[in-house]
Design a protein around this motif. Structure first.
Motif, PDB file in Angstrom:
ATOM      1  N   UNK A  11     -56.731  -1.479  -0.609  1.00  0.00           N
ATOM      2  CA  UNK A  11     -55.476  -0.874  -0.189  1.00  0.00           C
ATOM      3  C   UNK A  11     -55.688   0.402   0.587  1.00  0.00           C
ATOM      4  N   UNK A 138     -44.076   4.933  -9.464  1.00  0.00           N
ATOM      5  CA  UNK A 138     -43.144   4.249  -8.572  1.00  0.00           C
ATOM      6  C   UNK A 138     -43.312   2.743  -8.570  1.00  0.00           C
ATOM      7  N   UNK A 142     -40.790  -1.134  -7.580  1.00  0.00           N
ATOM      8  CA  UNK A 142     -41.045  -2.256  -6.693  1.00  0.00           C
ATOM      9  C   UNK A 142     -40.777  -3.568  -7.407  1.00  0.00           C
ATOM     10  N   UNK A 143     -40.963  -3.538  -8.714  1.00  0.00           N
ATOM     11  CA  UNK A 143     -40.891  -4.811  -9.410  1.00  0.00           C
ATOM     12  C   UNK A 143     -39.466  -5.238  -9.721  1.00  0.00           C
ATOM     13  N   UNK A 175     -51.695  -4.664  -9.242  1.00  0.00           N
ATOM     14  CA  UNK A 175     -52.199  -5.609  -8.244  1.00  0.00           C
ATOM     15  C   UNK A 175     -52.348  -4.864  -6.936  1.00  0.00           C
ATOM     16  N   UNK A 176     -53.067  -5.470  -6.045  1.00  0.00           N
ATOM     17  CA  UNK A 176     -53.277  -4.796  -4.766  1.00  0.00           C
ATOM     18  C   UNK A 176     -51.994  -4.679  -3.988  1.00  0.00           C
ATOM     19  N   UNK A 177     -51.093  -5.645  -4.149  1.00  0.00           N
ATOM     20  CA  UNK A 177     -49.894  -5.639  -3.324  1.00  0.00           C
ATOM     21  C   UNK A 177     -48.872  -4.631  -3.809  1.00  0.00           C
ATOM     22  N   UNK A 178     -49.134  -4.008  -4.949  1.00  0.00           N
ATOM     23  CA  UNK A 178     -48.144  -3.056  -5.424  1.00  0.00           C
ATOM     24  C   UNK A 178     -48.469  -1.647  -4.987  1.00  0.00           C
ATOM     25  N   UNK A 179     -49.471  -1.514  -4.193  1.00  0.00           N
ATOM     26  CA  UNK A 179     -49.873  -0.183  -3.767  1.00  0.00           C
ATOM     27  C   UNK A 179     -49.190   0.138  -2.457  1.00  0.00           C
ATOM     28  N   UNK A 180     -48.850   1.412  -2.291  1.00  0.00           N
ATOM     29  CA  UNK A 180     -48.223   1.811  -1.045  1.00  0.00           C
ATOM     30  C   UNK A 180     -48.994   2.995  -0.474  1.00  0.00           C
TER      31      UNK A 180
ATOM     32  N   UNK B  67     -40.015  -0.019  -1.007  1.00  0.00           N
ATOM     33  CA  UNK B  67     -39.729  -0.504  -2.348  1.00  0.00           C
ATOM     34  C   UNK B  67     -39.486  -1.995  -2.391  1.00  0.00           C
ATOM     35  N   UNK B  68     -39.688  -2.683  -1.291  1.00  0.00           N
ATOM     36  CA  UNK B  68     -39.447  -4.116  -1.343  1.00  0.00           C
ATOM     37  C   UNK B  68     -40.600  -4.784  -2.058  1.00  0.00           C
ATOM     38  N   UNK B  69     -40.283  -5.673  -3.009  1.00  0.00           N
ATOM     39  CA  UNK B  69     -41.354  -6.254  -3.802  1.00  0.00           C
ATOM     40  C   UNK B  69     -41.543  -7.737  -3.622  1.00  0.00           C
ATOM     41  N   UNK B  70     -40.481  -8.415  -3.310  1.00  0.00           N
ATOM     42  CA  UNK B  70     -40.559  -9.872  -3.347  1.00  0.00           C
ATOM     43  C   UNK B  70     -40.025 -10.487  -2.072  1.00  0.00           C
ATOM     44  N   UNK B  75     -44.972 -12.037  -4.139  1.00  0.00           N
ATOM     45  CA  UNK B  75     -45.124 -10.599  -3.983  1.00  0.00           C
ATOM     46  C   UNK B  75     -45.466 -10.301  -2.540  1.00  0.00           C
ATOM     47  N   UNK B  76     -44.920  -9.229  -2.037  1.00  0.00           N
ATOM     48  CA  UNK B  76     -45.304  -8.835  -0.689  1.00  0.00           C
ATOM     49  C   UNK B  76     -45.304  -7.324  -0.630  1.00  0.00           C
ATOM     50  N   UNK B  77     -45.846  -6.810   0.419  1.00  0.00           N
ATOM     51  CA  UNK B  77     -45.908  -5.362   0.565  1.00  0.00           C
ATOM     52  C   UNK B  77     -45.754  -5.030   2.033  1.00  0.00           C
ATOM     53  N   UNK B  79     -46.572  -2.430   4.869  1.00  0.00           N
ATOM     54  CA  UNK B  79     -47.475  -1.317   5.082  1.00  0.00           C
ATOM     55  C   UNK B  79     -47.089  -0.682   6.401  1.00  0.00           C
TER      56      UNK B  79
END
Lengths: 250, 99
Positions: A11, A138, A142-143, A175-180, B67-70, B75-77, B79
Motif C-alpha cells: 500500500x 478510520x 470504510x466497512x 487487508x491491503x485494500x482497507x488502507x488509504x 471512505x468507499x468500501x464496496x 472490496x475496493x479502494x 487511491x
C-alpha cells in the motif's frame, strides 16, 4: 501477521512521496503481553524518497477494569519491547486514569459504538500536557455505514473538547485494500472537524511526536515507579531533545 | 487523478461514474449526489480516471471516495494519485521538479 506487513508495504509504496514513512504494527493483547521477539523477518524496503520504511511494534491494551492497568507496571520486561503503548479505555474512570496517571503514549477512542461516557475537559487537558495523543481509527468507516456514523460523531465530540490538538488518525486495516494514502487520511481529518493544518499534522507530525514519546518512555524505564515518579518525568523531558536531535541527524 | 485497485471486477466508464455518485450519496446524501462531477478520462485497463469537480465540493468528493468500501459486494479502494486545480499540473510530479 506477516500478511499484514506485506499489505502495508504494497500500500504505502504505491503512494510515492509519503509524509509518514514509519508505520506501526498493531498487536492486540488482552492481559497477556507476549514479547514480540521475532515478529517477522523484517523487510526494510527502500521507498520513493530513498529512505527505508520503519516498522514499529505497538501494543494496545483494551482495559475494562482497573486491575488491567497493573499490567503496565508489573510486566514491564515484556512491555519494554514495544515501541508504542496504547490504551483503550472502556469506562470514564479508566479514561481519566489513562489520561492522568498511566504511562502510555496513545489513548484510543472507540469509534465502533456510541461512547458510554462523555469527554470532560480536565483529563483531556492533562493528557495534552503530558504529551499523550488521542487516536482515531478510520477503517470501520470504510466497512460499515453505522460505524461510519459513530466514527464521525465520536470524532466530532472529541474535537469539541480538545480543540483538535494531539490527534492521531490511524487505520486498523486488516487487508491491503482497507488502507488509504496519507493525504486521503488528512482529508478525513477535515471531515472530523479539524482545520487543514491540524489534519495534516494529525497524520504526520503528531505521529512522529507519539513515537518520540514512546522512545522517551522506553529509555527512562529503569526507574522505580512508586516514589521517584517526579524525577522520572524530568528524565523524560531531558531525553526528548536528544532523541529529536538524533532523529533529525539520522 | 484517481486509481481504483480492485478485486477483479472492471467497471466501464458509465459504471464508474455511477460508483462515484453512489459514494457521494452514501456519505453526503442527496446533496452530495447532486454535486456535479465530470469524468474527464477513464482508462479501463489501469482503472484510473481523471475527475473534475467544483472547488467547493472538492473536500466532499475526496472524502466520499476515500471512505468507499464496496463495489458490487467486493472490496475496493480508491487511491488518489494527484490533485490540482490545473489540468496541466497532473501531467508531472511537482515534487520531483528540479529547478
Amino acid at each position: 501477521q506477516t500478511i499484514l506487513v506485506v499489505c502495508f508495504s504494497v500500500g504505502y509504496s504505491a503512494v510515492a512521496l509519503n509524509h509518514v514513512i514509519d508505520f506501526k504494527e498493531k498487536k492486540q493483547e488482552i492481559s497477556k503481553p507476549v514479547s514480540p521477539s521475532e515478529l517477522f523477518p523484517s523487510l526494510p524496503i527502500v521507498q520513493g524518497t530513498s529512505k527505508r520504511i520503519k516498522v514499529l511494534t505497538r501494543l494496545t491494551l483494551v482495559v475494562s477494569d482497573p486491575s488491567h492497568c497493573n499490567l503496565l507496571r508489573s510486566t514491564s520486561a515484556n512491555i519494554r519491547l514495544y515501541d508504542i503503548i496504547a490504551v483503550f479505555p472502556k469506562t470514564e474512570k479508566l479514561f481519566h486514569i489513562a489520561c492522568t496517571t498511566l504511562d502510555v503514549d496513545l489513548v484510543c477512542i472507540n469509534v465502533t459504538e456510541k461512547l458510554p461516557f462523555y469527554f470532560r475537559r480536565p483529563p483531556v487537558n492533562m493528557a495534552i500536557d503530558r504529551g499523550i495523543y488521542f487516536e482515531l481509527l478510520y477503517t470501520p468507516a470504510i466497512k460499515d455505514s453505522t460505524m461510519r456514523r459513530y466514527t464521525i460523531s465520536n470524532a466530532i465530540s472529541l474535537m469539541q473538547i480538545c480543540k483538535g490538538k494531539n490527534i492521531v488518525i490511524s487505520s486498523a486495516a486488516e487487508r491491503a485494500l482497507e488502507l488509504r494514502g496519507p493525504y486521503d487520511v488528512a482529508n478525513l481529518g477535515l471531515l472530523f472537524g479539524l482545520s487543514e493544518s491540524e489534519a495534516k499534522a494529525a497524520v504526520s507530525t503528531n505521529c512522529r511526536a507519539a513515537m518520540l514519546h514512546g522512545e522517551t518512555r522506553k529509555t527512562a524505564c529503569g526507574v522505580v515507579y512508586t516514589v521517584k515518579k517526579p524525577r522520572k518525568v524530568e528524565e523524560e523531558e531531558t531525553t526528548v531533545p536528544a532523541c529529536k536531535k538524533a532523529k533529525t541527524q539520522a | 487523478r484517481r486509481e481504483l485497485p480492485d478485486g477483479g471486477a472492471r467497471p466501464n466508464a458509465a459504471q464508474f461514474k455511477q460508483l462515484v455518485v453512489s459514494a457521494l450519496r452514501e456519505l453526503h446524501g442527496e446533496v452530495g449526489a447532486a454535486l456535479p462531477v465530470d469524468v474527464l478520462t477513464y482508462e479501463e485497463k489501469t482503472l484510473s480516471a481523471i475527475l473534475r469537480v467544483i472547488s467547493s465540493g472538492f473536500v466532499k468528493l475526496w472524502s466520499a471516495l476515500t471512505l468507499l468500501g464496496f463495489y458490487q459486494n467486493r472490496r475496493c479502494a480508491f487511491r488518489v494519485l494527484q490533485t490540482s486545480p490545473f489540468l496541466l499540473a497532473l501531467a508531472g510530479n511537482s515534487r520531483e521538479l528540479v529547478l
